[in-house]
Write a protein that holds these residues in place. Structure first.
Motif, PDB file in Angstrom:
ATOM      1  N   UNK A 108       0.811  -1.216   0.000  1.00 53.80           N
ATOM      2  CA  UNK A 108       0.000   0.000   0.000  1.00 53.80           C
ATOM      3  C   UNK A 108       0.844   1.266   0.000  1.00 53.80           C
ATOM      4  N   UNK A 109       2.166   1.091  -0.093  1.00 52.62           N
ATOM      5  CA  UNK A 109       3.056   2.246  -0.126  1.00 52.62           C
ATOM      6  C   UNK A 109       3.428   2.777   1.240  1.00 52.62           C
ATOM      7  N   UNK A 121     -12.001  -0.820  12.934  1.00 50.84           N
ATOM      8  CA  UNK A 121     -11.960  -1.827  11.885  1.00 50.84           C
ATOM      9  C   UNK A 121     -11.007  -1.338  10.811  1.00 50.84           C
ATOM     10  N   UNK A 122     -10.877  -2.088   9.758  1.00 56.96           N
ATOM     11  CA  UNK A 122     -10.150  -1.668   8.561  1.00 56.96           C
ATOM     12  C   UNK A 122     -10.658  -2.533   7.418  1.00 56.96           C
ATOM     13  N   UNK A 123     -10.239  -2.203   6.239  1.00 57.37           N
ATOM     14  CA  UNK A 123     -10.665  -2.971   5.072  1.00 57.37           C
ATOM     15  C   UNK A 123     -10.369  -4.454   5.261  1.00 57.37           C
ATOM     16  N   UNK A 134     -10.436  -5.916  -8.714  1.00 57.48           N
ATOM     17  CA  UNK A 134      -9.365  -5.422  -9.569  1.00 57.48           C
ATOM     18  C   UNK A 134      -7.981  -5.874  -9.148  1.00 57.48           C
ATOM     19  N   UNK A 135      -7.058  -5.825 -10.100  1.00 54.24           N
ATOM     20  CA  UNK A 135      -5.681  -6.237  -9.822  1.00 54.24           C
ATOM     21  C   UNK A 135      -4.999  -5.323  -8.814  1.00 54.24           C
ATOM     22  N   UNK A 136      -5.537  -4.118  -8.606  1.00 56.09           N
ATOM     23  CA  UNK A 136      -4.935  -3.235  -7.610  1.00 56.09           C
ATOM     24  C   UNK A 136      -5.108  -3.784  -6.200  1.00 56.09           C
ATOM     25  N   UNK A 137      -6.075  -4.699  -5.997  1.00 54.85           N
ATOM     26  CA  UNK A 137      -6.312  -5.296  -4.683  1.00 54.85           C
ATOM     27  C   UNK A 137      -5.592  -6.634  -4.545  1.00 54.85           C
ATOM     28  N   UNK A 138      -5.021  -7.139  -5.615  1.00 49.66           N
ATOM     29  CA  UNK A 138      -4.396  -8.465  -5.580  1.00 49.66           C
ATOM     30  C   UNK A 138      -3.334  -8.604  -4.493  1.00 49.66           C
ATOM     31  N   UNK A 139      -2.499  -7.577  -4.231  1.00 45.80           N
ATOM     32  CA  UNK A 139      -1.493  -7.746  -3.164  1.00 45.80           C
ATOM     33  C   UNK A 139      -2.092  -8.004  -1.790  1.00 45.80           C
ATOM     34  N   UNK A 140      -3.357  -7.635  -1.592  1.00 43.36           N
ATOM     35  CA  UNK A 140      -3.992  -7.852  -0.290  1.00 43.36           C
ATOM     36  C   UNK A 140      -4.445  -9.294  -0.101  1.00 43.36           C
ATOM     37  N   UNK A 194     -10.373 -16.541  -5.755  1.00 42.79           N
ATOM     38  CA  UNK A 194     -10.071 -15.154  -6.079  1.00 42.79           C
ATOM     39  C   UNK A 194      -9.756 -15.001  -7.567  1.00 42.79           C
ATOM     40  N   UNK A 195     -10.301 -13.948  -8.136  1.00 40.46           N
ATOM     41  CA  UNK A 195      -9.991 -13.583  -9.516  1.00 40.46           C
ATOM     42  C   UNK A 195      -9.794 -12.075  -9.558  1.00 40.46           C
TER      43      UNK A 195
END
Length: 261
Positions: free
Chosen positions: A117-118, A173-175, A194-200, A218-219
């Protein structure tokens, strides 16, 4: 044999754009093709940014696109007790620890490595606080968040996150903890995002493993980008579906543009 269960889960902190439309339409199509169910979840744990008009806009935009979903809609802001219960379980198994550091302090003590997440990895100061002392500080009402203890969790794929915060100081809480809890409670079998969430995903799988929850399939789909190659985002004020509709663009045009006609 149970039916597959998909979900579309936007945060009501802005209006939906074409990227959201693609994800929602893809979930709807996969649910239809597999004889499955489509659920809608409103991820509004950040009550400071979530607004009722954005929730209403989500419902209107999805209906405009011809998407239908099962009711009732799950609002995360109504289920903090579910997330707190799972945090308590993780605390009992020493998989998480309370973090009393302010954001400024945490940044000052951060390591030189970074998570997906940087954000810089947390230096682990509060990890050294004994459970007894931590419990007493919580009992006194000290503001705290919850961080996962990756050293104890021992999952190589999720360690890229470091001791990331899974429950924020002022939210409870958190995502990460909320989405894992909700997916289990709602019986989600397929997570299409989306692929932006894949690292999670490795972190979510780790939480599922620790809590004894089922792991969905997961896809991660490609992202919709603008003319400059940037992924569409509320943060860069990407053109919303409402703006497109107001400009005369039809739902059929959107479906054709996104490959769903």
């Amino acid at each position: 044999m149970s039916r597959p269960v998909f979900r579309f889960a936007p945060s009501p902190n802005g209006f939906l754009h074409l990227g959201h439309a693609y994800s929602a339409l893809l979930n709807a199509r996969m649910a239809m093709e597999t004889g499955g169910r489509l659920l809608l979840r409103i991820e509004d744990t950040d009550e400071g940014r979530s607004r009722p008009e954005f929730v209403q806009a989500v419902l209107e935009d999805l209906a405009w696109l011809g998407i239908s979903w099962e009711v009732p809609v799950r609002f995360q802001s109504e289920h903090f007790a579910d997330y707190e219960a799972n945090l308590a379980r993780l605390w009992e198994m020493a998989a998480v620890y309370p973090c009393f550091c302010s954001r400024k302090t945490a940044q000052a003590l951060a390591l030189s490595s970074y998570g997906p997440d940087g954000q810089p990895h947390y230096g682990g100061t509060c990890r050294a606080i004994s459970r007894t002392d931590a419990g007493e500080r919580i009992a006194r009402g000290e503001v705290h968040g919850w961080r996962i203890d990756m050293a104890r969790a021992g999952d190589s794929a999720a360690t890229i996150w470091g001791d990331t915060m899974i429950a924020k100081r002022h939210v409870g809480s958190s995502y990460h903890i909320a989405v894992v809890t909700d997916d289990a409670l709602q019986g989600i079998t397929h997570v299409v995002r989306g692929k932006d969430i894949e690292p999670a995903t490795p972190l979510h799988k780790l939480l599922q493993q620790l809590l004894g929850l089922p792991t969905p399939d997961y896809f991660h789909h490609d992202l919709i980008c603008d003319a400059e190659g940037r992924k569409l985002s509320k943060s860069i004020a990407s053109t919303s579906l409402r703006q497109l509709r107001a400009g005369g663009v039809t739902a059929d045009t959107i479906l054709e543009r996104l490959g769903f006609s």
